[in-house]
Enzyme design. Structure first.
Site, PDB file in Angstrom:
ATOM      1  N   THR A  33       0.850  -1.190   0.000  1.00  0.00           N
ATOM      2  CA  THR A  33       0.000   0.000   0.000  1.00  0.00           C
ATOM      3  C   THR A  33       0.884   1.238   0.000  1.00  0.00           C
ATOM      4  O   THR A  33       2.070   1.151  -0.342  1.00  0.00           O
ATOM      5  CB  THR A  33      -0.995  -0.041   1.186  1.00  0.00           C
ATOM      6  OG1 THR A  33      -1.945   1.008   1.031  1.00  0.00           O
ATOM      7  CG2 THR A  33      -0.310   0.089   2.529  1.00  0.00           C
ATOM      8  N   ASN A  34       0.334   2.403   0.331  1.00  0.00           N
ATOM      9  CA  ASN A  34       1.131   3.634   0.340  1.00  0.00           C
ATOM     10  C   ASN A  34       0.687   4.526   1.500  1.00  0.00           C
ATOM     11  O   ASN A  34      -0.186   4.152   2.275  1.00  0.00           O
ATOM     12  CB  ASN A  34       1.012   4.344  -1.015  1.00  0.00           C
ATOM     13  CG  ASN A  34      -0.418   4.707  -1.342  1.00  0.00           C
ATOM     14  OD1 ASN A  34      -1.060   5.469  -0.630  1.00  0.00           O
ATOM     15  ND2 ASN A  34      -0.937   4.112  -2.419  1.00  0.00           N
ATOM     16  N   ARG A  35       1.277   5.688   1.615  1.00  0.00           N
ATOM     17  CA  ARG A  35       1.081   6.533   2.792  1.00  0.00           C
ATOM     18  C   ARG A  35      -0.175   7.393   2.763  1.00  0.00           C
ATOM     19  O   ARG A  35      -0.388   8.203   3.654  1.00  0.00           O
ATOM     20  CB  ARG A  35       2.294   7.451   2.990  1.00  0.00           C
ATOM     21  CG  ARG A  35       3.551   6.706   3.363  1.00  0.00           C
ATOM     22  CD  ARG A  35       4.654   7.676   3.739  1.00  0.00           C
ATOM     23  NE  ARG A  35       5.908   6.982   3.978  1.00  0.00           N
ATOM     24  CZ  ARG A  35       6.204   6.331   5.106  1.00  0.00           C
ATOM     25  NH1 ARG A  35       5.324   6.318   6.100  1.00  0.00           N
ATOM     26  NH2 ARG A  35       7.358   5.714   5.234  1.00  0.00           N
ATOM     27  N   SER A  36      -1.009   7.248   1.760  1.00  0.00           N
ATOM     28  CA  SER A  36      -2.216   8.080   1.693  1.00  0.00           C
ATOM     29  C   SER A  36      -3.116   7.843   2.900  1.00  0.00           C
ATOM     30  O   SER A  36      -3.424   6.703   3.243  1.00  0.00           O
ATOM     31  CB  SER A  36      -2.990   7.759   0.415  1.00  0.00           C
ATOM     32  OG  SER A  36      -4.230   8.420   0.442  1.00  0.00           O
TER      33      SER A  36
END
Ligand code: CTP
Ligand code: CA
Length: 224
Positions: A33-36
């Site tokens: 996933t990512n930091r959003s």
């Protein structure tokens, strides 16, 4: 719904907002996933609901839904694509605030992956995800389409290219290399690009204030 929500300038309009990162499985217990945080997309959904729109928020985030907003939970980019495509025809405006993973694991494992004593490293094969904003842009008929661009350099140029290439009507550019801007923060500083006007840089302000500025412009474009 509160009375003001039925009497805003977007009464009767359908607004679809995507928010948060996507979650791409590696195996049943692991993912990419990512930091959003999803905060910017949630703020936009709130700002749209304040104008009386029927708002659907398609999200991977667990943040509480803003008042009057219907949420649809998704995980992967492909699930997000399906959820957006399904609702696209009925939409007056679509705002793609989701941070879509550009790649997914080619073949997620059915069972939890085990360490391999003979092999000290592990290579995951990634394949590109569909570009949801570009897909919607290629298929739009009447919808006003808004995208985001998270950049760490050459902000306006990259954002301009995305606006054109994805056939969006508005692109919200933010420089995520700056402090207090973008991922995770409650504030944001954005530049708004449209097809017919000069790029417009807004001051650093809370995400809800940025969201109301964005929705004010979207409202101008979609109201009768
Ligand atoms: N986007 C999308 N589907 C993807 C990737 C991005 O719909 N597979 C959307 C995002 O929601 C955003 C816009 O496209 O509204 C721009 O996303 P961004 O990650 O900044 O651009 P990319 O086109 O993915 O290019 P890159 O990451 O290489 O800069
Ligand atoms: Ca990307």
């Amino acid at each position: 719904l509160a009375l003001y929500q039925r009497t805003g300038q977007l009464t009767g309009k359908q607004i679809i907002v995507s928010a948060g990162g996507t979650v791409e499985p590696i195996d049943p217990v692991r993912f990419i996933t990512n930091r959003s945080s999803g905060k910017m997309g949630y703020a936009i959904a709130q700002a749209a609901a304040e104008q009386g729109a029927n708002v659907t928020l398609v999200t991977s985030s667990d943040l509480p839904a803003p008042a009057g907003v219907q949420t649809v939970h998704i995980q992967s980019a492909r699930e997000l694509l399906a959820a957006m495509t399904e609702r696209f025809e009925a939409a007056n405006a679509v705002i793609m605030a989701a941070a879509v993973s550009d790649y997914r694991v080619a073949t997620p494992a059915d069972q939890k992956m085990k360490k391999d004593a003979a092999n000290p490293g592990l290579t995951l094969e990634l394949v590109e995800n569909p570009d949801i904003l570009a897909t919607l842009g290629a298929n739009k008929t009447h919808q006003y389409l808004v995208g985001f661009a998270a950049e760490t350099q050459d902000l306006i140029n990259y954002a301009q290219q995305k606006l054109t290439k994805k056939n969006a009507d508005m692109l919200i550019a933010n420089d995520v290399s700056k402090a207090e801007v973008g991922f995770g923060y409650d504030t944001n500083q954005v530049t708004i690009l449209t097809r017919d006007a000069q790029p417009e840089t807004l001051p650093l302000q809370t995400k809800i204030a940025v969201a109301r500025e964005i929705m004010r412009r979207v409202t101008e474009a979609v109201k009768d």
